[in-house]
Design a protein around this motif. Structure first.
Motif, mmCIF file in Angstrom:
data_model
loop_
_atom_site.group_PDB
_atom_site.id
_atom_site.type_symbol
_atom_site.label_atom_id
_atom_site.label_comp_id
_atom_site.label_asym_id
_atom_site.label_seq_id
_atom_site.Cartn_x
_atom_site.Cartn_y
_atom_site.Cartn_z
ATOM 1 N N PHE A 16 19.364 31.075 50.470
ATOM 2 C CA PHE A 16 19.110 30.504 51.793
ATOM 3 C C PHE A 16 17.769 30.973 52.351
ATOM 4 O O PHE A 16 16.985 30.176 52.883
ATOM 5 N N LEU A 17 17.485 32.257 52.230
ATOM 6 C CA LEU A 17 16.219 32.788 52.741
ATOM 7 C C LEU A 17 15.022 32.174 52.004
ATOM 8 O O LEU A 17 13.996 31.860 52.626
ATOM 9 N N ASP A 18 15.179 31.981 50.700
ATOM 10 C CA ASP A 18 14.093 31.367 49.926
ATOM 11 C C ASP A 18 13.868 29.926 50.363
ATOM 12 O O ASP A 18 12.724 29.476 50.523
ATOM 13 N N THR A 19 14.962 29.208 50.563
ATOM 14 C CA THR A 19 14.856 27.813 50.999
ATOM 15 C C THR A 19 14.244 27.730 52.393
ATOM 16 O O THR A 19 13.422 26.849 52.674
ATOM 17 N N MET A 20 14.652 28.640 53.276
ATOM 18 C CA MET A 20 14.117 28.667 54.634
ATOM 19 C C MET A 20 12.611 28.939 54.606
ATOM 20 O O MET A 20 11.842 28.311 55.343
ATOM 21 N N HIS A 21 12.194 29.857 53.757
ATOM 22 C CA HIS A 21 10.771 30.185 53.598
ATOM 23 C C HIS A 21 9.989 28.960 53.134
ATOM 24 O O HIS A 21 8.925 28.624 53.684
ATOM 25 N N GLU A 22 10.521 28.259 52.146
ATOM 26 C CA GLU A 22 9.853 27.070 51.629
ATOM 27 C C GLU A 22 9.785 25.963 52.682
ATOM 28 O O GLU A 22 8.764 25.264 52.797
ATOM 29 N N THR B 113 31.831 38.577 51.561
ATOM 30 C CA THR B 113 30.873 37.528 51.212
ATOM 31 C C THR B 113 29.544 38.141 50.788
ATOM 32 O O THR B 113 28.883 37.664 49.855
ATOM 33 N N TYR B 114 29.140 39.214 51.484
ATOM 34 C CA TYR B 114 27.890 39.905 51.123
ATOM 35 C C TYR B 114 27.977 40.474 49.700
ATOM 36 O O TYR B 114 27.008 40.387 48.930
ATOM 37 N N LEU B 115 29.120 41.031 49.346
ATOM 38 C CA LEU B 115 29.294 41.556 47.993
ATOM 39 C C LEU B 115 29.182 40.434 46.960
ATOM 40 O O LEU B 115 28.624 40.631 45.869
ATOM 41 N N GLU B 116 29.708 39.249 47.318
ATOM 42 C CA GLU B 116 29.596 38.105 46.410
ATOM 43 C C GLU B 116 28.141 37.674 46.262
ATOM 44 O O GLU B 116 27.711 37.264 45.182
ATOM 45 N N LEU B 117 27.390 37.773 47.364
ATOM 46 C CA LEU B 117 25.953 37.474 47.289
ATOM 47 C C LEU B 117 25.251 38.442 46.340
ATOM 48 O O LEU B 117 24.410 38.048 45.526
ATOM 49 N N LYS B 118 25.605 39.702 46.450
ATOM 50 C CA LYS B 118 24.995 40.726 45.585
ATOM 51 C C LYS B 118 25.304 40.461 44.116
ATOM 52 O O LYS B 118 24.487 40.746 43.234
ATOM 53 N N ALA C 139 25.104 25.034 59.058
ATOM 54 C CA ALA C 139 24.937 25.371 57.641
ATOM 55 C C ALA C 139 26.170 26.161 57.199
ATOM 56 O O ALA C 139 27.123 26.326 57.964
ATOM 57 N N SER C 140 26.176 26.679 55.985
ATOM 58 C CA SER C 140 27.346 27.388 55.474
ATOM 59 C C SER C 140 27.459 28.791 56.077
ATOM 60 O O SER C 140 26.468 29.368 56.551
ATOM 61 N N LYS C 141 28.659 29.336 56.064
ATOM 62 C CA LYS C 141 28.884 30.709 56.519
ATOM 63 C C LYS C 141 28.103 31.694 55.642
ATOM 64 O O LYS C 141 27.550 32.678 56.142
ATOM 65 N N THR C 142 28.071 31.398 54.342
ATOM 66 C CA THR C 142 27.352 32.283 53.427
ATOM 67 C C THR C 142 25.881 32.375 53.801
ATOM 68 O O THR C 142 25.280 33.457 53.752
ATOM 69 N N ALA C 143 25.294 31.244 54.196
ATOM 70 C CA ALA C 143 23.878 31.232 54.578
ATOM 71 C C ALA C 143 23.635 32.118 55.799
ATOM 72 O O ALA C 143 22.668 32.891 55.851
ATOM 73 N N LEU C 144 24.528 32.036 56.791
ATOM 74 C CA LEU C 144 24.371 32.841 57.996
ATOM 75 C C LEU C 144 24.534 34.327 57.687
ATOM 76 O O LEU C 144 23.799 35.175 58.214
#
Length: 275
Positions: A257-263, A243-248, A197-202
């Motif tokens: 990613f976490l939402d998709t993983m949950h679903e 990358t974490y700051l970009e996520l924020k 998967a993507s680096k951002t997801a990890l």
């Protein structure tokens, strides 16, 4: 003219930053950024057509410095799009061979334009009136064929080459990073899993686990967790804090990613219950 250009560049960089933080897929991201840059280039072209330049020095400055800095972004993301869409699947040896061919293409461009590289890198100016003034081309300077088909109201004989030089430096870094990544994967091959998967997801997953305090009773340092995942998953996360700051700063769905993983997990459970 300079103020108008800086406004366009600032808006473009902000828009690119937002896309990078919202889109994980490199191909989709590159395609989106290409469309974005083309819109900004069209605005710049319209402005030049309407306002023109106050003198030849301003024209030279625009085509030698300003236009190439935006055009180079278009060349870079278009190159990344092509590299990723044509990259072979599976066999790591074939991928490395493919990437080395792409590096060779950069070297070939350098070899074919060695004299102009030297002129540009040394900040020379004695040929600027031929290189960066519209309709002042000199056939003796070995012009590229595409120049004769270009829009001469918005192009000079060498503004594209400057943009290409800037872009090629970035493309080289991108390809070498890909090669280094495959080398690390090869060293760890057989004993580790490959994160596909993507680096951002990890990184999103790593920070979620850190926030949950699942390692060392919540005392594990985020850097140690990230390095452990890099080793286990055969991946180089680079500047994961950035990358974490970009996520924020994502405008929409900061935990995509976490939402998709949950679903996905709930869907799998439901499917198993129905059997």
């Amino acid at each position: 003219m300079v103020k108008f250009y800086k406004d366009i560049l600032n808006r473009l960089e902000d828009d690119i930053h937002n896309l990078v933080s919202e889109i994980d897929d490199t191909i989709v991201l590159s395609e989106s950024i290409i469309k974005l840059i083309l819109k900004h280039v069209a605005q710049m072209k319209l402005f030049i057509a309407e306002k023109g330049f106050k003198d030849v020095n301003e024209e030279i400055y625009f085509f030698k410095h300003l236009k190439p800095s935006i055009l180079s972004k278009l060349i870079y993301y278009n190159a990344i799009y092509k590299i990723e869409t044509k990259k072979p699947f599976g066999n790591r040896k074939n991928i490395r061979k493919y990437l080395k061919v792409e590096l060779y293409k950069l070297k070939r461009f350098f070899d074919n334009n060695r004299d102009f590289y030297k002129y540009y890198r040394t900040n020379s100016t004695y040929l600027d009136h031929k290189y960066f003034v519209r309709s002042s081309h000199d056939i003796k300077l070995c012009l590229d064929t595409f120049y004769f088909e270009a829009d001469h109201s918005f192009s000079t004989s060498h503004d594209y080459k400057v943009a290409k030089i800037i872009a090629n430096d970035l493309i080289q870094v991108y390809i070498e990073d890909q090669l280094n990544s495959t080398s690390k994967q090869r060293k760890n091959e057989g004993s580790m899993l490959n994160w596909t998967a993507s680096k951002t997801a990890l990184i999103e997953l790593i920070y979620a686990l850190h926030a949950q305090g699942v390692f060392e009773n919540g005392n594990a340092d985020i850097k140690l967790i990230a390095k452990s995942f890099e080793s286990f998953c055969n991946i180089d996360l680079g500047d994961f804090y950035r990358t974490y700051l970009e996520l924020k700063n994502r405008k929409l769905n900061r935990t995509k990613f976490l939402d998709t993983m949950h679903e996905s997990l709930l869907k799998k459970m439901d499917e198993q219950d129905e059997r």
